[in-house]
Design an enzyme around this catalytic site. Structure first.
Site, PDB file in Angstrom:
ATOM      1  N   ASP A  94       0.803  -1.229   0.000  1.00 10.81           N
ATOM      2  CA  ASP A  94       0.000   0.000   0.000  1.00 10.81           C
ATOM      3  C   ASP A  94       0.831   1.272   0.000  1.00 10.81           C
ATOM      4  OD1 ASP A  94       1.009  -0.329   2.547  1.00 10.81           O
ATOM      5  OD2 ASP A  94      -0.783   0.391   3.559  1.00 10.81           O
ATOM      6  N   GLU A  95       2.116   1.198  -0.325  1.00  9.98           N
ATOM      7  CA  GLU A  95       2.947   2.398  -0.226  1.00  9.98           C
ATOM      8  C   GLU A  95       4.106   2.300  -1.200  1.00  9.98           C
ATOM      9  OE1 GLU A  95       4.990   4.999   3.393  1.00  9.98           O
ATOM     10  OE2 GLU A  95       4.491   2.884   3.690  1.00  9.98           O
TER      11      GLU A  95
END
Length: 454
Positions: A94-95
């Site tokens: 997610d990053e």
């Protein structure tokens, strides 16, 4: 991405939107992977023991992760990032860091802000989820900016303002300053980034050692020359399980190691890799952790070879008193195999065709529960009621809420766990597919950078 796992669950389950959702291991030793912002109000946060989370937020929805779905959505987001630049450095599902200048997407504050604004809109259009964007001249500052932008925001740190922004922040804001380092600095009277810079490099080296002290001093001065690295070489592939109750039976410990070895090999093959070094990890009842390894003569992705090596490693470990965690990994990775190096294992299988069957077949005592296990939050389909998700199960019953990402909150029904009309199902997409020929998200650039002549 904002509270990624929990946000995916809320987007796919209308009845959970706006409510506290906690995703993680639900057993007595489970930990929180992600908590929705509604759950964070009660003090729940990632890496917290699940038992503590349940005490803080007893009325939250507690769900088992659906990693296959999270990975598929992550791939969509990473695809949007790669449309912005060839230099994308994923940190997790997610990053990621993105070098906008390398892609010609941004060349000043205005173009960077436009690119960030459009990226947020594209993420929402493609996934139905929100993401937060941090824009700055370095990776460290972009990370800090993205944290300050959460949830669903954008923060740009303008060049020349970095020191003023960092100064009053806690030293824990800087990468590499965890609880232990933070406490060490606090005892030395250093609480803020300004105080870190004022302490000077020599004092920080004395307190923390040369490498850590020099790195922190540079960060305190807003210096971070690390480039965005598009590809990171995978160093190892591993799987591990933590058990709700310590395993005392040596035979079952061996069975679990064999099962983990098979899972590890499946992940190796999915990645198109093989490896030379087999690693066994055992955490015992008293939290002591033992690691054993064996290096083969060449790389393999043969499940029999990995199982046999893991079993040999287990023979050297004393499991008296019980085992709470087991793991099997493979390192020394390569993108080829040398099957001829393992002729002995192959000969055993050829000479005795029945020899491999008990190793490759699932253990009989595990087969039936695995087929009718209903993890909370996972997708199911009923022949009469359609698609739904498991709210909970126990005492021979499973409770299902029937709803889809684009429906109204659905009704709840309870069935026997062995109801033949109820089957596990694949997750539904969070956003309906766009009609053929229609693009959901446009290009990533603005009007293009000014030419060198201009």
């Amino acid at each position: 991405m904002d509270a990624f796992f929990a946000s995916v669950e809320q987007a796919s389950k209308p009845s959970l939107r706006g409510k506290a959702v906690v995703v993680g291991g639900l057993g007595p030793r489970g930990v929180v992977a992600t908590a929705s912002y509604e759950a964070r109000v009660f003090g729940v946060h990632s890496a917290m023991p699940m038992a503590q989370a349940r005490r803080l937020a007893p009325n939250a929805a507690y769900l088992v992760p659906r990693f296959a779905l999270y990975r598929s959505i992550s791939e969509q987001v990473m695809g949007l990032l790669r449309a912005l630049s060839p230099l994308v450095e994923p940190l997790s599902l997610d990053e990621a860091f993105v070098d906008l200048e390398a892609g010609g997407t941004a060349w000043d504050d205005r173009s960077a802000r436009l690119a960030g604004t459009k990226l947020r809109a594209d993420i929402r259009a493609v996934t139905g989820l929100t993401g937060s964007v941090g824009l700055a001249a370095s990776k460290m500052l972009a990370k800090i900016a993205s944290e300050r932008a959460k949830p669903d925001g954008l923060v740009l740190i303008e060049p020349g303002t970095e020191r003023a922004l960092l100064g009053p922040l806690s030293v824990r804001t800087l990468p590499g300053v965890g609880p232990a380092t933070g406490d060490h600095l606090r005892r030395a009277g250093i609480h803020t980034v300004d105080e870190l810079a004022e302490a000077g490099e020599d004092e920080l080296v004395r307190l923390l050692g040369r490498a850590h002290g020099q790195a922190l001093y540079a960060m305190a001065l807003a210096r971070d020359e690390r480039p965005v690295v598009a590809e990171r070489e995978t160093k190892s592939v591993s799987v591990e399980d933590t058990y709700d109750v310590d395993i005392h039976d040596r035979v079952r410990v061996g069975t679990e190691v064999q099962r983990l070895a098979d899972r590890c090999v499946r992940r190796l093959r999915e990645a198109g890799l093989s490896g030379r070094t087999i690693v066994l990890k055992v955490r015992r009842y008293d939290f002591s952790t033992l690691t054993r390894s064996e290096t083969l003569r060449g790389p393999t992705d043969d499940p029999a070879v990995v199982r046999e090596a893991a079993a040999r490693l287990l023979d050297s470990v004393d499991t008296t008193g019980g085992v709470r965690l087991l793991g099997v990994g493979v390192s020394g990775l390569a993108d080829y195999t040398q099957e001829d190096l393992f002729a002995q294992a192959a000969e055993v299988r050829e000479d005795d065709p029945t020899h491999e069957e008990p190793e490759t077949a699932p253990a009989p005592e595990r087969q039936t529960p695995a087929e009718r296990r209903w993890p909370a939050g996972h997708d199911v389909r009923h022949t009469a009621y359609g698609h739904g998700w498991v709210q909970g199960s126990g005492l021979g019953r499973v409770t299902v809420r029937f709803e889809t990402p684009d429906s109204e909150p659905g009704r709840v029904r309870t069935f026997r766990v062995d109801d033949p009309a109820l089957e596990p199902a694949e997750p539904l997409p969070l956003v309906p597919a766009a009609p053929v020929g229609e693009e959901r998200a446009g290009g990533a650039g603005a009007d293009g950078p000014p030419s060198e002549e201009a």
